[in-house]
Structures are given as structure tokens and as C-alpha cells.
Design an enzyme around this catalytic site. Structure first.
Site, short mmCIF file in Angstrom:
data_model
loop_
_atom_site.label_atom_id
_atom_site.label_comp_id
_atom_site.label_asym_id
_atom_site.label_seq_id
_atom_site.Cartn_x
_atom_site.Cartn_y
_atom_site.Cartn_z
N GLU B 60 0.82 -1.22 0.00
CA GLU B 60 0.00 0.00 0.00
C GLU B 60 0.84 1.26 0.00
O GLU B 60 0.55 2.22 -0.71
CB GLU B 60 -0.96 0.02 1.19
CG GLU B 60 -2.18 -0.89 1.03
CD GLU B 60 -1.93 -2.32 1.42
OE1 GLU B 60 -0.78 -2.65 1.82
OE2 GLU B 60 -2.87 -3.14 1.33
N HIS B 129 -10.32 -5.32 10.90
CA HIS B 129 -10.99 -5.20 9.60
C HIS B 129 -12.40 -4.62 9.73
O HIS B 129 -13.25 -4.89 8.89
CB HIS B 129 -11.08 -6.56 8.91
CG HIS B 129 -9.76 -7.12 8.48
ND1 HIS B 129 -8.87 -7.68 9.36
CD2 HIS B 129 -9.16 -7.17 7.27
CE1 HIS B 129 -7.79 -8.09 8.70
NE2 HIS B 129 -7.94 -7.78 7.43
#
Lengths: 357, 329
Positions: B60, B129
């Protein structure tokens, strides 16, 4: 000095040969005077000097062609000068003036010159490597015949972004040369302390990328290697890692005397390998420049830096009313934000900036 | 026009922007052959090829940075971060780079970049998450942060974000992907950034929300209407810029306001609105501004605990009734 493939062509062209000397001399003098201006409190913030590293910077930047893009770390005064930014605009930036290369918003660490394809001047160690990689991606996307030269210090090699950037560049076959300017220390921590593999160029093997190390105090050797690797990037879309071994004569920043983590003997030994003195001797030996020629160059660059300081002193600082300029660039941004002023913090509601700093 | 899902609305907007502007390209993990972890990019790799729908490694920081470097050259990358949780490893690129580049370089270079990423919770995905971190980014000058709640807004605001010359964090929501609704009918459907919407008008209470919480707010408004309570729902749509004017106008009518959000309330969207509303609606408020968000714990796994932590309709409704009770209603 070993004979390098690129040496003959540079030395055969006297103007070119002298220009390399002139660029390094300009950087040296600029940095010396910058240090002095800093101690006079005309320059604020962090201030990282590249004295001793001129050949690593100038040699590779000289190998760029118009259209290639350049990225650098925060030790970037010499980068801007080598790419041809006017010394007055660079000094004005250090002075925080509107006429500076970043209009006085960036300062020492955030120089740039978009017209000359120099895209900064970055303050977070290692973080500009992925960005430079994206610029190389843009060159492929647009099918441009150019490459990116991304310079950074040895400290950046231990960051995660170094790994991510080199891996992306390799899996995507991007035209980029990663140049680690190894000046032996990330602040006060040596390359040995920071890296399990202190031969930094060997990291390239992890990415099946070409890596090599050259004497970073030999401007012709740096130029030859960079020229060859940039051509490979442009023509074959292959990235590479170039390590140039050099030394910073000063501390990490103007605030660091550079003494506690290295010996005086070590510093002295590197001063004896000064890249500018060494190149000047070579020019003399080859009959390209006399001592008087080199003195003339020193006088020219000294005058140039003096002029830059004079202009920076006289230049206007950005006006207080420009504080919010350049935050957003979309033509619609004022309309987009026009309903956000209500109840904003003091100072953000518009029209009430009456206090004095 | 037939209703489409929020997912399909996004896909259509991406498709049309890819078709309209050759400088637009997509980049992210699993967005190509795999068609996206949540299938937002379905069919686009096959249609536009690997250069314009670029698959990335799990990097990322690397590919957000690469998006920035491409955007600085004038391209318009649209990056997908698989979920907002993973943007944290690229935080430096988003906050310290994308947001600051134009300003710190004196306006000489810009970053026309979009980062699409879903937040949200509720499927037992647990602590790492199940987050809604958009408020963290909305506090950062230089960024624009939007969070559409309907297919029409997802479609129209994504188009606007891609055409915008500044970095935009485009917050989606895992639970919204299957929501259906119509697409905009006029023009090419681009919807401006920075304007809140009022999907339901009312007179007793202003209920402010964004993203999936708007759908919850609408259901809460339905329930309260059965008791004769008239709730006006304000869908912020954009967090930075924040349309305070529209919220304030509503509060001047209802005199009460509850801000619901899926993230933690502390230092959140409700905190910001409360600070602004107490200034601009000081004399209009019949009760203090109330806030409701996720319980201030990392999201737990066990279903009863997860339900207890989520800002479900029941929790929002309880907050609304508590606020109204303070006013004797």
C-alpha cells in the site's frame, strides 16, 4: 582514478569538463554561505548541507536529458543548483521569500523546479522512492522516452518504502535509476549499524535488478555510471540501483557538529579525498584548466552566491493574506468549501484575522 | 432507469471515466483478473487491459506513493485500497505527501488522485478489519474526503472526484455495496463535492449521518414517525469540505440534533459538528448536541459483543429518544 568509459567524452569537451567543476564549486560555495546565513538566523528550520557530496549529485544529474525527472531527499540545495535552478531562487526559498522556488512555503527541504523536471526535495526518509516510481510509471503510461533519477541517502535503504519502491519498479519494468548517495551515516548512525548488508548496492539482487557501486567522490565515474544506467532505463525499461560512496564533511544538519559519532581522523581522511579538489587536479593534469582558470570559476560562483544572498535579503516575504493559497488547486474548491466556514475555529471563519504575530 | 447496486454504480462510473479520459487508470490489489475483492472493478481489466487496470502487489505504501508520483505528472490514478484498514500502512503517503504536496511546493505541482476504500463493520471481521477511520483523514487540510450513502451519489461523486484536481479519499462501505437505488437522471450524473443532502425532511429532530449510517438513520426516522416524531435526516455526503450550512439550517428548524456515525465518536464527525453548531446555532438548540457511534473498543468477534459495539438502529433510536426526552418530548 580508474579510467572510465565516460571519461574521455567529458574531458574531450572542455566546456563540459569545466561546467562540472563549476557546478560543484557553486554548490560548495552556496552551502558554505548558507551555513553562514543560517548562523545569522536568516535561514530557519532544518538545514542539511551537502558539502563533500557534490560529485555524487552533480555527476548523475549531468547525465539527465531534458524530459528525465529527478527526485531528491531533503539534502537538496545542491540538487536544485545542479539541475540549473537559479541560485537566487534557491536561496530565496531558504530565506522564506515569495520569490523562492516553492514561494517560501517549502524551505530548505522542499525545493523543486517543475520546468526542469526536478520534483523535490522530500522530508520523510525513504518516502519519495514510491513517488518517484510512480513518475516512472507515468512515463511508461504515456510512452515517453525518458527516465527518472531518484536520489536518496543511505538511511533510506532500511525503510520499508525502499523495498516496496524497488520491487514495484522491477515487477513493472520501470525506467528509473535509484541512486543511494551513501555518505556513511544516517544522522549519527552508521551504515553498518543500520544495515545487515552494508554493501547497499547488493540489495538490487533481491529485485533481479542491476546494482553497482562507484566512487561517489569521482564526478566522472558517477557520471559514467549514471549515464549508462539512465540509458538502460530509457531504452530497455530496466530499473537499477546505483550506490555512490561519499562523505558529508559537515554534520547531519547545521545543528549537528558531526563529532560524537565519528573521529576527527576519519573526517580528515575524507577531506583529503575532497571531490572538487580532486577533479580540479585532474583538469590541471590533463591540461584542461589552469589554476587561474579554476580560480576564475571560484570567483564567478562566489559572486553568483553573493548575488543570490543579496537578492534573497531584498526579496519580499509572502504576505500574511496568502496563508491559504495553494492548499487546493481545483477550480471548484472555493465553492466546495463555501459551506464549511460556519462555526469554524477562531481564525478560520474569514474576516477576523486582526491579531498580530 | 432501472435501479442498480451501489457496487454497480461505482463500476459504471469507473467504466465511463476510463472511457472518457485516457489519463484515468486504476491501481490496486486484486482489481484485475480477480475483479476486485468486492467486485467493484468487475469486467474492467478485460475491457481496458493491464496498463489501465493495474494489479499491484500487497504494497500500500508503495502503490499509493506511485499513484501520487503519477498524479504529479498529470495522470488521474484511481487507487483501490481493499479496505480502509489497510490504508494505515500508507498513512504517510496520504497525510504527509498527497495532502501536502501542492501547498509545500508553493502550488507548483498538484496531486489529482482518488483513493477509493471501503470501511464499515458488522460481518464479524473483528478488530483489524471493521473500522471507519474517515474522520481521521477529514481533519487533514489538503485532502478532500467524501462518503456517499446511495448508488446515485456513489456514481456521481466518484465522477467528480476523478475529475477533481486535488487528492480525494473516497470512502465506501462494505454493507452499502448491495444497496440498490436509481442513478442520477440528468447530464452525465456528476455530483458536486461539498453539498449535504436531505433525504428525509422533518421538524422535531435533525439526525446527521454519512455513508451507511444514513441508511440506518432513515430506518430510525421511519420508526420514530410511527410515534408521531418527525425526523429530518441530513446526509453529509462529504466530510471535508463539510457542509455545515445545510446542517445548521436544519437545526434552526428542528432545534435538536443527533449525529450518528459508524466510527468512534470521540474526536469524530459528531465532535466537529457539535463544536460548530454550538457556535452557529447557540440560540436555536433546545438541547445539547448528542452523538452516537461505535462503542469505544476495538471491534470484538463474538456476535453478541459485535452487535453491542455497532451503532445499530436500536442504539441510534435510543439516543434520539433520550435527546427528545430531555426536551420533554
Amino acid at each position: 582514478m580508474a579510467k572510465m568509459a565516460g571519461e574521455a567524452s567529458v574531458l574531450d569537451d572542455r566546456e563540459h569538463a569545466l561546467d562540472l567543476f563549476r557546478q560543484m564549486a557553486l554548490i560548495r560555495r552556496f552551502e558554505e554561505r548558507t551555513e553562514e546565513q543560517y548562523t545569522r538566523a536568516r535561514i530557519g528550520g532544518y538545514c542539511h548541507l551537502a558539502i563533500g557530496e557534490e560529485a555524487s549529485s552533480v555527476g548523475s544529474i549531468d547525465a539527465l536529458v531534458d524530459g528525465d525527472a529527478l527526485y531528491a531527499s531533503y539534502r537538496d540545495h545542491g540538487t536544485a543548483l545542479a539541475v540549473g535552478s537559479p541560485a537566487a531562487a534557491v536561496m530565496a526559498e531558504l530565506f522564506g521569500k515569495e520569490s523562492g522556488v516553492a514561494r517560501g512555503r517549502g524551505g530548505s527541504m522542499h525545493l523543486l523546479d517543475v520546468e526542469r523536471h526536478f520534483y523535490g526535495g522530500w522530508g520523510i526518509v525513504g518516502a519519495h522512492l514510491p513517488i518517484a516510481t510512480g513518475t516512472a510509471l507515468a512515463m511508461v503510461y504515456r510512452d515517453l522516452p525518458f527516465a527518472v533519477l531518484c536520489q536518496f541517502g543511505d538511511g533510506a535503504v532500511a525503510t520499508g518504502s525502499f523495498h516496496e519502491a524497488l520491487n514495484l519498479a522491477a515487477v513493472w519494468d520501470l525506467p528509473i535509476v535509484f541512486q543511494v548517495i551513501n555518505n556513511q551515516y544516517g544522522m549519527g548512525t552508521s551504515v553498518d549499524q543500520s544495515n545487515a548488508e552494508p554493501e547497499l548496492w547488493k540489495r538490487a539482487a533481491s529485485y533481479r535488478m542491476h546494482g553497482e557501486q562507484v566512487d561517489g567522490n569521482d564526478v566522472l565515474a558517477v557520471r559514467e555510471a549514471a549515464d549508462r544506467l539512465l540509458r538502460q532505463a530509457r531504452e530497455e525499461r530496466r530499473p537499477s540501483l546505483l550506490e555512490t560512496i561519499t562523505y558529508r564533511h559537515r554534520g547531519h544538519s547545521v545543528a549537528d557538529a558531526g563529532k560524537v559519532y565519528r573521529t576527527a581522523e576519519e573526517v580528515r581522511s575524507w577531506r583529503e579525498r575532497d571531490p572538487i579538489t580532486r577533479y580540479g587536479l585532474l583538469l590541471g593534469e590533463r591540461g584542461i584548466a589552469s589554476a587561474a582558470d579554476l580560480d576564475g570559476i571560484w570567483q564567478d560562483v562566489s559572486a553568483q552566491v553573493k548575488d543570490a544572498i543579496d537578492k534573497a535579503v531584498a526579496a519580499a516575504a509572502p504576505g500574511r493574506d496568502s496563508l491559504y493559497e495553494h492548499l487546493y488547486g481545483d477550480p471548484a474548491h472555493e465553492e466546495q468549501f463555501s459551506r464549511m466556514q460556519a462555526g469554524a475555529p477562531f481564525g478560520e471563519r474569514g474576516g477576523e484575522q486582526t491579531w498580530q504575530t | 432507469m432501472a435501479d442498480v447496486t451501489y457496487r454497480e454504480a461505482l463500476r459504471q462510473a469507473l467504466d465511463e471515466e476510463l472511457d472518457r479520459d485516457p489519463d484515468v487508470f486504476l491501481m490496486g490489489e486484486e482489481i484485475g483478473r480477480f475483479e476486485g475483492s468486492y467486485k467493484v472493478t468487475a469486467g474492467l481489466w478485460a475491457k481496458y487491459g493491464a496498463e489501465r487496470v493495474r494489479e499491484t502487489p500487497i504494497s500500500e505504501e508503495g502503490f499509493v506513493g506511485a499513484g501520487i508520483g503519477a498524479a504529479m505528472m498529470g495522470l488521474r490514478p484511481v487507487i483501490e485500497i481493499m479496505t480502509i484498514n489497510f490504508i494505515l500502512v500508507a498513512m504517510d503517503q496520504v497525510v504527509n505527501h498527497a495532502a501536502k504536496i501542492r501547498y509545500m511546493f508553493g502550488g507548483k505541482v498538484g496531486v489529482p488522485l482518488v483513493i477509493r476504500t471501503p470501511g464499515g463493520a458488522g460481518a464479524q471481521l473483528t478488530a483489524q478489519h471493521s473500522q471507519s477511520l474517515e474522520a481521521w483523514f477529514a481533519g487533514c487540510p489538503g485532502l478532500k474526503v467524501v462518503a456517499p450513502a446511495t448508488p446515485a451519489d456513489a456514481y456521481g461523486m466518484l465522477k467528480t472526484a476523478i475529475r477533481d484536481d486535488d487528492p480525494v479519499l473516497f470512502c465506501e462501505n462494505l454493507v452499502l455495496y448491495n444497496l440498490t437505488g436509481p442513478l442520477p437522471e440528468d447530464g452525465d450524473g456528476a455530483i458536486p463535492i461539498g453539498r449535504a443532502a436531505i433525504p428525509r425532511e422533518g421538524t422535531d429532530l435533525t439526525l446527521v449521518a454519512h455513508s451507511y449510517t444514513v441508511q440506518r438513520a432513515l430506518r430510525v426516522a421511519d420508526r420514530l414517525s410511527q410515534d408521531g416524531i418527525s425526523v429530518e435526516v441530513v446526509d453529509l455526503r462529504s466530510l471535508r469540505p463539510l457542509d455545515v450550512d445545510t446542517v445548521a439550517e436544519s437545526v434552526r428548524k428542528t432545534n435538536r440534533v443527533l449525529v450518528a456515525e459508524e466510527g468512534w465518536s470521540t474526536y469524530g464527525v459528531g465532535a466537529e459538528l457539535a463544536a460548530r453548531l454550538q457556535r452557529v446555532c447557540f440560540d436555536d438548540l433546545d438541547a445539547p448536541v448528542e452523538r452516537v457511534g461505535q462503542a469505544e473498543v476495538p471491534m470484538p468477534y463474538a456476535k453478541p459483543l459485535e452487535l453491542a459495539a455497532l451503532p445499530l438502529e436500536s442504539k441510534i433510536e435510543a439516543a434520539a429518544r433520550s435527546l427528545l426526552a430531555e426536551c420533554g418530548l
